[in-house]
Scaffold this motif. Structure first.
Motif, PDB file in Angstrom:
ATOM      1  N   LEU A 126      67.676  57.211  -6.573  1.00  0.00           N
ATOM      2  CA  LEU A 126      67.877  58.818  -6.465  1.00  0.00           C
ATOM      3  C   LEU A 126      68.748  58.998  -7.848  1.00  0.00           C
ATOM      4  O   LEU A 126      69.594  58.317  -8.211  1.00  0.00           O
ATOM      5  N   ARG A 127      68.472  60.295  -8.322  1.00  0.00           N
ATOM      6  CA  ARG A 127      69.362  60.490  -9.401  1.00  0.00           C
ATOM      7  C   ARG A 127      70.651  60.940  -8.937  1.00  0.00           C
ATOM      8  O   ARG A 127      70.915  61.451  -7.720  1.00  0.00           O
ATOM      9  N   PRO A 128      71.759  60.462  -9.751  1.00  0.00           N
ATOM     10  CA  PRO A 128      73.131  60.977  -9.482  1.00  0.00           C
ATOM     11  C   PRO A 128      73.342  62.361  -9.177  1.00  0.00           C
ATOM     12  O   PRO A 128      72.765  63.127 -10.104  1.00  0.00           O
ATOM     13  N   ARG A 129      74.185  62.734  -8.147  1.00  0.00           N
ATOM     14  CA  ARG A 129      74.393  64.288  -8.036  1.00  0.00           C
ATOM     15  C   ARG A 129      75.858  64.354  -7.736  1.00  0.00           C
ATOM     16  O   ARG A 129      76.627  64.214  -6.842  1.00  0.00           O
ATOM     17  N   PRO A 130      76.659  65.023  -8.954  1.00  0.00           N
ATOM     18  CA  PRO A 130      78.146  65.111  -8.758  1.00  0.00           C
ATOM     19  C   PRO A 130      78.437  66.262  -7.606  1.00  0.00           C
ATOM     20  O   PRO A 130      77.687  67.069  -7.661  1.00  0.00           O
ATOM     21  N   GLY A 131      79.511  65.800  -6.925  1.00  0.00           N
ATOM     22  CA  GLY A 131      79.633  66.475  -5.746  1.00  0.00           C
ATOM     23  C   GLY A 131      78.978  66.312  -4.599  1.00  0.00           C
ATOM     24  O   GLY A 131      79.309  66.787  -3.439  1.00  0.00           O
ATOM     25  N   VAL A 132      78.049  65.371  -4.422  1.00  0.00           N
ATOM     26  CA  VAL A 132      77.533  65.013  -3.218  1.00  0.00           C
ATOM     27  C   VAL A 132      77.531  63.454  -3.239  1.00  0.00           C
ATOM     28  O   VAL A 132      77.277  62.561  -3.922  1.00  0.00           O
ATOM     29  N   THR A 133      77.975  63.235  -1.694  1.00  0.00           N
ATOM     30  CA  THR A 133      78.306  61.878  -1.280  1.00  0.00           C
ATOM     31  C   THR A 133      76.848  61.405  -0.748  1.00  0.00           C
ATOM     32  O   THR A 133      76.470  61.974   0.403  1.00  0.00           O
ATOM     33  N   MET A 134      76.344  60.327  -1.024  1.00  0.00           N
ATOM     34  CA  MET A 134      74.963  59.729  -0.432  1.00  0.00           C
ATOM     35  C   MET A 134      75.333  58.678   0.748  1.00  0.00           C
ATOM     36  O   MET A 134      76.370  57.640   0.341  1.00  0.00           O
ATOM     37  N   THR A 135      74.568  58.540   1.754  1.00  0.00           N
ATOM     38  CA  THR A 135      74.849  57.305   2.478  1.00  0.00           C
ATOM     39  C   THR A 135      73.405  57.070   3.212  1.00  0.00           C
ATOM     40  O   THR A 135      72.455  57.891   3.632  1.00  0.00           O
ATOM     41  N   THR A 136      73.250  55.595   3.313  1.00  0.00           N
ATOM     42  CA  THR A 136      71.958  55.165   3.999  1.00  0.00           C
ATOM     43  C   THR A 136      72.307  55.359   5.669  1.00  0.00           C
ATOM     44  O   THR A 136      71.076  55.139   6.550  1.00  0.00           O
ATOM     45  N   GLY A 137      73.469  55.360   5.989  1.00  0.00           N
ATOM     46  CA  GLY A 137      73.879  55.522   7.558  1.00  0.00           C
ATOM     47  C   GLY A 137      73.689  53.822   7.947  1.00  0.00           C
ATOM     48  O   GLY A 137      73.667  53.663   9.239  1.00  0.00           O
ATOM     49  N   ASN A 138      73.445  52.945   7.175  1.00  0.00           N
ATOM     50  CA  ASN A 138      73.161  51.627   7.667  1.00  0.00           C
ATOM     51  C   ASN A 138      74.302  50.857   8.281  1.00  0.00           C
ATOM     52  O   ASN A 138      74.366  50.033   9.060  1.00  0.00           O
ATOM     53  N   ALA A 139      75.590  51.320   7.721  1.00  0.00           N
ATOM     54  CA  ALA A 139      76.846  50.593   8.258  1.00  0.00           C
ATOM     55  C   ALA A 139      77.142  50.954   9.650  1.00  0.00           C
ATOM     56  O   ALA A 139      77.464  50.052  10.418  1.00  0.00           O
ATOM     57  N   PHE A 140      77.139  52.327   9.984  1.00  0.00           N
ATOM     58  CA  PHE A 140      77.515  52.501  11.369  1.00  0.00           C
ATOM     59  C   PHE A 140      76.130  51.926  12.331  1.00  0.00           C
ATOM     60  O   PHE A 140      76.557  51.527  13.584  1.00  0.00           O
ATOM     61  N   THR A 141      75.172  51.752  11.975  1.00  0.00           N
ATOM     62  CA  THR A 141      74.056  51.371  12.649  1.00  0.00           C
ATOM     63  C   THR A 141      74.394  49.910  12.764  1.00  0.00           C
ATOM     64  O   THR A 141      74.387  49.621  14.186  1.00  0.00           O
ATOM     65  N   ALA A 142      74.768  49.251  11.859  1.00  0.00           N
ATOM     66  CA  ALA A 142      74.996  47.646  12.262  1.00  0.00           C
ATOM     67  C   ALA A 142      76.236  47.652  13.106  1.00  0.00           C
ATOM     68  O   ALA A 142      76.120  46.565  14.053  1.00  0.00           O
ATOM     69  N   HIS A 143      77.247  48.575  13.159  1.00  0.00           N
ATOM     70  CA  HIS A 143      78.287  48.509  13.854  1.00  0.00           C
ATOM     71  C   HIS A 143      77.743  48.446  15.418  1.00  0.00           C
ATOM     72  O   HIS A 143      78.184  47.966  16.271  1.00  0.00           O
ATOM     73  N   LEU A 144      77.277  49.836  15.612  1.00  0.00           N
ATOM     74  CA  LEU A 144      76.577  50.031  16.929  1.00  0.00           C
ATOM     75  C   LEU A 144      75.579  48.951  17.472  1.00  0.00           C
ATOM     76  O   LEU A 144      75.367  48.617  18.751  1.00  0.00           O
ATOM     77  N   THR A 145      74.889  48.318  16.583  1.00  0.00           N
ATOM     78  CA  THR A 145      73.950  46.980  16.861  1.00  0.00           C
ATOM     79  C   THR A 145      74.543  45.954  17.355  1.00  0.00           C
ATOM     80  O   THR A 145      74.283  45.505  18.470  1.00  0.00           O
TER      81      THR A 145
END
Length: 363
Positions: A126-145
């Motif tokens: 995806l193109r960079p967007r100044p002022g927008v923070t992106m996440t896949t959500g995968n890290a908390f998914t891994a923790h909860l798993t």
């Protein structure tokens, strides 16, 4: 003068989802009459017509009384099979349009739900967007798993765990989290690429003791496992009756789900737990995301946690253990809103946690 020690201000967020295998049923969550359209019409319409991204739900914090949404859940109008099979440029353009919508709503943190993460290279395409923070959500998914695996397995050693999709973003993070606090006595890592499997197994073996680690590029060794964790990215069911030993427990952490719903009938000896679900009693989610009220997927929870804590560091690509720990700590900070492991569901229906006796019988 601002206080440099003060916590960052909360941000607003958007979380992207898409229709899963049954497009009509999922689009009916946006507007009920849409559920009457046949599958063929949806396949043609979503590919051919300029269908825009649409809000599915608004999210409100119960500890904030200003009435404004803390975030939005936005539908990317592309079916699961289309995301995986259509031209990559077209798919990415549809995800970009949803991010555009998120920005217009005022979101500063955007989470990539379900298949929108892998089809965009974990957000890297995806193109960079100044002022927008992106996440896949995968890290908390891994923790909860990892927390769910520890909840499912008793402390005594002897259990055989198989992780299907082990080298993916969530899978590799789960493996490394388990290396820090090993459970079971045998671990089988299953994925398509032998080189990445070998490297991940070597990393695990170098950090963990007392656990025998094996690799496979086929599902054959899964038939020997007491507990199977599914972390694949597919539009269709992958794990079926023939892949599981008697009394096995399956933790399916996929969306769309990669366990065959027929398991509930064909294999009553097998327990399937829907993974990656957190309880959020302090969050008012106004809309239907396919879960009982008061619950949310872990990837959505990570997006919330990053927004609520004012997080500005993008979390795209493979999930890291460091970010999983940061999200665990953020969940503790916002524990008054929830963000802990939900009571178990199986194919969307409440069940009890499998008793250790079931796993003992399987072993």
């Amino acid at each position: 003068m601002s206080d440099p020690t003060a916590a960052p201000a909360a941000k607003r967020f958007a979380f992207l989802v898409h229709p899963r295998a049954d497009v009509a049923s999922d689009m009916a969550r946006v507007w009920r009459p849409l559920g009457r359209m046949p599958a063929a019409a949806w396949d043609w319409g979503l590919k051919t017509l300029p269908v825009p991204p649409v809000p599915l739900a608004t999210v409100h914090r119960r500890d904030v009384a200003d009435g404004r949404p803390a975030g939005w859940v936005i539908v990317v109008p592309v079916g699961a099979s289309q995301l995986l099979t259509e031209d990559r440029r077209w798919v990415i353009s549809k995800v970009e349009q949803a991010v555009d919508k998120a920005e217009r709503l005022g979101a500063e943190v955007v989470g990539l739900g379900a298949l929108t993460a892998p089809v965009t290279g974990g957000g890297r395409l995806l193109r960079p967007r100044p002022g927008v923070t992106m996440t896949t959500g995968n890290a908390f998914t891994a923790h909860l798993t990892a927390e769910a695996l520890r909840r499912l397995l008793p402390a005594a050693p002897g259990w055989h765990i198989a992780i299907v999709g082990a080298t993916g973003s969530v899978g590799s993070c789960v493996v490394r989290l388990l290396a820090d606090e090993p459970i079971g006595s045998r671990l089988t890592l299953v994925a398509r690429g032998q080189r990445r499997l070998h490297d991940l197994a070597a990393d695990f073996a170098g950090r963990a003791t007392g656990v025998s680690v094996h690799t496979s590029t086929s599902l054959d060794p899964v038939r020997e496992a007491d507990l199977v964790l599914v972390l694949t990215s597919s539009a269709d069911a992958l794990l079926g009756s023939a892949h599981l030993k008697r009394g096995a427990v399956v933790l399916d952490d996929t969306q769309p789900r990669n366990t065959d719903p027929r398991l509930a009938v064909e294999r009553p000896d097998v327990t399937v737990i829907d993974g990656g679900v957190a309880a959020i009693p302090g969050i008012d989610l106004r809309g239907d995301i396919g879960l009982p009220r008061g619950l949310a997927y872990a990837c959505l929870c990570e997006t919330m946690l990053m927004a609520f804590s004012g997080h500005t560091e993008t979390a795209i690509g493979a999930a890291s253990v460091d970010h999983a720990v940061r999200m665990r700590d953020a969940a503790r900070r916002f524990a008054h809103l929830g963000f802990d492991l939900a009571d178990p569901l199986s194919f969307g229906r409440p069940v009890a946690w499998p008793a250790p006796a079931l796993l003992a019988e399987a072993a």
